[in-house]
Design a protein around this motif. Sequence first.
Motif: not given
Lengths: 243, 634
Positions: B81-82, B89-91, B146-155
């Motif tokens: 979730a963003a 820097g997530d959105s 999680f894989g494929g991204v450079q932010v931490s958006r995984t709950f």
Amino acid sequence: MKLTLHIWRQESPRTKGKFETYFLNDLDTHMSVPEMLDHLNEKLIKEEKDPIAFDSDCREGICGQCGFVINGHIHSPEKHATTCQTHLRSFKDGEELFLEPFRAKAFPIKKDLCIDRTALDRIIAKGGYISVNTGQAPEANSILINHDTAEAAFDAASCIGCGACVASCKNASAALFTAAKISHLALLPQGKMEANKRVKSMVSQMDMEGFGACSFTEACEAVCPQGISISHIVTMNREFWKE
Amino acid sequence: MVDSKVPPGPIQEKWTKFKAQAKLINPSNRRKYKVIVVGTGLAGSSAAASLSELGFQVDVFTFHESPRRAHSVAAQGGINAAKDYKNDGDSVWRMFYDTIKGGDFRSREANVYRMAECSLSLIDQAVAQGVPFAREYSGYLSNRSFGGVQVSRTFYARGQTGQQLLQGAYQALIRQTEVGQVKLFNRHEMLDLVVDQGKTNGIISRNLDTGEMKIHMADAVILATGGYGKIYYLSTLAMNCNATAIWRAHLRGAYFAAPSWTQFHPTSLPQLGEYQSKLTLMSESLRNDGRIWVPLKAGDNREPNTIPEGERDYYLERKYPSFGNLAPRDISSRAAKEQIDNGNGIGPLKNAVYLDFRDAIQREGIEVIKKRYGNLFDMYKKITGMDAYKTPMMISPSAHFSMGGLWVDYELMSNLEGLFVLGEANFADHGANRLGANSLLQACVDGYFIAPHTVMNYLAGMKPNINKDQKSGEMALQESKARINKLLEIKGSRTAEEFHKALGKILYQKCGLSRERNLLLEAKKELKALREEFYRELLVPGNASQFNLELEKAGRVEDYLGLAQLIVEDALQREESCGAHFRVEHQTSEGEAKRNDNTFKYVSVWESLPNEEYKLHKEDLEFLEIPLTERSYR
């Protein structure tokens, strides 16, 4: 690897069942117990015999669908493991195994090792939820929950609904199952509002389904695949007597 | 050309505008409408609960003994979730971008944007239901990457996120049964869709405990029956996952999109023997701390811990320095296959690679690692008998997620009027490769937030419970009965399980992680022969009017055999590589997937004609927001 299997065979809920014996001499120690039964079933079908009906789905110990009794052990001789996570390396070459369904009045046998556990759903239906409709929720971080409380709630919520607690209990009580849900929700601020109503109606449904009373032998905790603690039963009792 | 019905206007406003303009039904009239939901995983349970909260009558079907057993329960790692709780820097926009890129530009922009947008409320909803997500000591929600991204958006909820979310949805569903708004049909399998002149009128079900078959009519039908990765036999899916509902709907006219796009999960446990029935998944979250490697020298049989640093190849870190061990799934799986094919694989069948926690344990201490992944390490030990705190895990790629599925428009409705398809069963948001922790999200968003609006919008255009011609239902019922009897009457010599294993072998070898024209043509021939043999040689014990697990299995394998032929057709037709679909003929000089945007910037949407012939329709994909670029994780 060789095993002699005595398996409970029962045609339907109304017919009488009995053990039947099967010899298997071409097993691999890395096979899981359901894989052993798959293997036996393939043989039975080809011999035009009725294959053994047994419950199993995810085969990684999380869906709660599998489970039977192996030599008197609920699920498995291994600690905190489901039947599907039990491998033949847990047994000795040449060993005799007795496989029979989880037995409880509230879990009628459908066929062979398959049982009906919908009684557990009916307990949840009596309040095992937080009454929030889609769309009503406030911003997630506006509800702060202490780390340890969240972890404790998780421990309770990790119940997979397999019914091992019932099968292990000399009273066939569903106290651990019911308590796990009551405790999970009562621990969280979101769930406190309905806690009192929830515990009363869930416990009453548990009794109505024909599950016995808890006499605190702790057998359930010992066999629970998720290792859910009987301390949740204490929580349930405390919630029950709260005004 | 099929019409995706994406509303006009700026992408940020499409969904808000759709909701604002969607047709409504007065609360007191809603109870006159009946909706059937098939499947009780996250998408099905959440849709059924949400629709019944609105006041519609909902009949829910599951082949399981209880809705809580649906396979969403097995998802481990998390849900994206963003929220940008990490201030990194997530959105919504970045999540949209990551998902489009992760899907290798083969998904529909408007759907993906909406999924990212709805991710915000989904976390709120789950927390309100009591889902015990991981928390910081301050009491705030915790995130991981999680894989494929450079932010931490995984709950996440330890390694049981799917189970916890499903409990939330299941409880919401069960609550509605208690108020009498939902009627639950456990142990009922959908065998066919009732369609009359392009309009969906209901389903045919079989009571799996008694064998009784029945027609159920409704104003709309929702299929939320999950993915079909089990078609490969060895997969991370549960034993009973199947394509029967969507395949039967397809044969009644619902288009099937991108059937060959199956994701192979890079971190499942390897096959150890012929008897094996499934490949257990180890959550991708392990790649946050585990390092993937193989011995530099092919055939190096030394114990992993005795192999010195200089003789190890951390190939993901070497090839993709900016994403390293967190490269997306398709890329990680293919890289593993490359090592295994080159003879560098490890384990008894040389079909695995190492996932090593030695460095993480040295850096963070064993207690921290235990806290993060304890239950996954326990599970690994239960299955393999090995201790991953002491010796690296062995992992290998395994068939996992179906990006393909029944084609749906923006409203999640198929080309058949009144048929909605949610969650993994549809094709929509993941393009040619799904990012980790987006599947739980899609299933939830489809069910909680999209279907309630779009289904009501559809129903508002019609009178409830109109006198339907029962003829189409009666015909479908007779056909289902005949089909079942036919399976029983073959009385051949091979079991459904044997056919399923043979099918899986063909697909793994010839239409798996990599595809190649010659092999696909071979697969086509072999599948045709296998299907003919199935109708000649199948052996099913027992009869149709009893509890008969083998008969259930045979029906599912029959449908898998049909779908497999379409999968190969699809893989053959797409002369490009994209995401999980890797055609050997189309690769860059560095061995990466080479898309062909000039010719294949569309979704292949298939219609089945009689005699195993297929008609291709196309949904052109437009990339107005994110320019098409080569997907690079180097």
